[in-house]
Scaffold this motif. Structure first.
Motif, short mmCIF file in Angstrom:
data_model
loop_
_atom_site.label_atom_id
_atom_site.label_comp_id
_atom_site.label_asym_id
_atom_site.label_seq_id
_atom_site.Cartn_x
_atom_site.Cartn_y
_atom_site.Cartn_z
N TYR A 150 4.40 7.30 5.72
CA TYR A 150 4.61 7.70 4.37
C TYR A 150 4.59 8.99 4.35
O TYR A 150 5.12 9.78 3.95
CB TYR A 150 3.94 6.78 3.44
CG TYR A 150 3.76 7.35 2.15
CD1 TYR A 150 5.24 7.61 1.24
CD2 TYR A 150 3.07 8.24 1.58
CE1 TYR A 150 5.25 8.12 0.11
CE2 TYR A 150 2.82 8.74 0.49
CZ TYR A 150 4.24 8.79 -0.42
OH TYR A 150 4.02 9.51 -1.67
N TYR A 151 3.07 9.73 4.72
CA TYR A 151 2.74 10.97 4.31
C TYR A 151 3.58 11.98 5.28
O TYR A 151 4.07 12.88 4.82
CB TYR A 151 1.22 11.07 4.67
CG TYR A 151 0.46 11.14 3.53
CD1 TYR A 151 0.74 11.92 2.40
CD2 TYR A 151 -0.02 9.87 3.18
CE1 TYR A 151 0.07 11.63 1.36
CE2 TYR A 151 -0.91 9.68 1.85
CZ TYR A 151 -0.83 10.64 0.81
OH TYR A 151 -1.40 10.59 -0.29
N GLN B 64 2.25 11.84 -5.17
CA GLN B 64 3.22 10.93 -5.66
C GLN B 64 4.61 11.40 -5.21
O GLN B 64 4.95 12.68 -5.34
CB GLN B 64 3.01 10.77 -7.11
CG GLN B 64 1.89 9.95 -7.55
CD GLN B 64 1.85 9.92 -9.02
OE1 GLN B 64 2.83 10.50 -9.66
NE2 GLN B 64 0.62 9.78 -9.50
N LEU C 129 1.18 4.03 6.35
CA LEU C 129 0.56 5.25 5.24
C LEU C 129 0.64 6.50 5.93
O LEU C 129 1.09 7.43 5.29
CB LEU C 129 -0.84 4.83 4.62
CG LEU C 129 -1.05 3.68 3.90
CD1 LEU C 129 -2.44 3.58 3.40
CD2 LEU C 129 -0.19 4.13 2.33
N SER D 125 2.19 1.57 -3.37
CA SER D 125 1.07 2.23 -4.37
C SER D 125 0.76 3.78 -4.09
O SER D 125 0.70 4.50 -5.12
CB SER D 125 -0.19 1.70 -4.12
OG SER D 125 -0.22 0.30 -4.45
N GLU D 126 0.93 4.09 -2.98
CA GLU D 126 0.65 5.22 -2.67
C GLU D 126 1.72 6.33 -3.03
O GLU D 126 1.43 7.56 -3.54
CB GLU D 126 0.55 5.86 -1.02
CG GLU D 126 -0.16 7.02 -0.65
CD GLU D 126 -1.47 7.29 -1.12
OE1 GLU D 126 -1.79 8.33 -1.44
OE2 GLU D 126 -2.02 6.32 -0.97
N ALA E 230 0.65 -1.19 -0.06
CA ALA E 230 -0.02 -0.10 0.01
C ALA E 230 1.08 1.21 0.00
O ALA E 230 0.43 2.17 -0.62
CB ALA E 230 -0.92 0.15 1.09
N GLY F 158 -0.63 7.42 -5.86
CA GLY F 158 -1.44 8.28 -5.07
C GLY F 158 -1.57 9.69 -5.41
O GLY F 158 -0.68 10.17 -6.47
N GLU F 159 -2.40 10.40 -4.90
CA GLU F 159 -2.67 11.96 -5.46
C GLU F 159 -1.32 12.46 -5.03
O GLU F 159 -1.12 13.68 -5.80
CB GLU F 159 -3.80 12.69 -4.18
CG GLU F 159 -4.18 13.99 -4.89
CD GLU F 159 -4.77 14.07 -5.84
OE1 GLU F 159 -4.66 15.40 -6.57
OE2 GLU F 159 -5.29 13.42 -6.56
#
Length: 176
Positions: A159-160, A62, A156, A54-55, A51, A59-60
């Motif tokens: 990640y952000y 990248q 996630l 993918s993000e 995931a 994702g919005e």
């Protein structure tokens, strides 16, 4: 159950923000350095941690100069590159072996993200370890077991945190 889960998840996310701030900042500096050196940021996820890959790629928001780590990546790794590895637990044997191989094959930065138990000692596995704080289910049941293991959710979030901090660093360079 949902109220318990939401409260516990909120606590984990706050813990990542508070306790992993330095690791996230250091990792973001390495990733910004990779970008500024025209290197590539390779993302590798194990299990549900795909995931994060993918993000980063689709994702919005990248990640700049990001690619999914593949079998062909071994031949393309350069010292200016970085590899971000996401796994459920940072002491997962497959992930640890992967990190060791990356460090052996290429002198590039390795950032490892995952839940870190008390027994995990990974100072030689990765340059930086980001603890996602997810190490067990959050909702206790009457029989003593637990449900609601939010490993992907906290990864996630990490990640952000990494993405936003790296973007902030790169904005400073672009203003100069």
């Amino acid at each position: 159950m949902l109220k318990i889960f939401s409260t516990q998840v909120a606590g984990l996310l706050k813990s990542i923000s508070d306790k992993e701030e330095q690791s996230i900042e250091e990792a973001s500096r390495l990733l910004a350095q990779t970008f500024l050196s025209e290197g590539t940021v390779h993302f590798k996820g194990f299990g549900e941690m795909e995931a994060v890959v993918s993000e980063a790629l689709y994702g919005e928001n990248q990640f700049r100069q990001a690619v999914a780590f593949s079998d062909e990546s071994w031949e393309k790794l350069l010292p200016v590159d970085s590899v971000v590895v996401a796994t459920r637990f940072v002491n997962d044997e497959e992930a640890v072996a992967f990190c060791a191989k990356v460090r052996q094959m290429a002198d590039c930065h390795v950032i490892l993200m995952g839940g870190r138990g008390k027994e995990a000692d990974l100072e030689t596995t990765a340059d930086i370890v980001i603890d996602t704080k997810a190490v067990r289910g959050l909702v206790p049941l009457d029989d003593g077991s637990r449900l609601g293991f939010p490993s992907g959710l906290t990864a996630l979030f990490a990640y952000y945190a990494l993405f936003l901090t790296t973007e902030e660093i790169l904005e400073e360079y672009e203003l100069d």
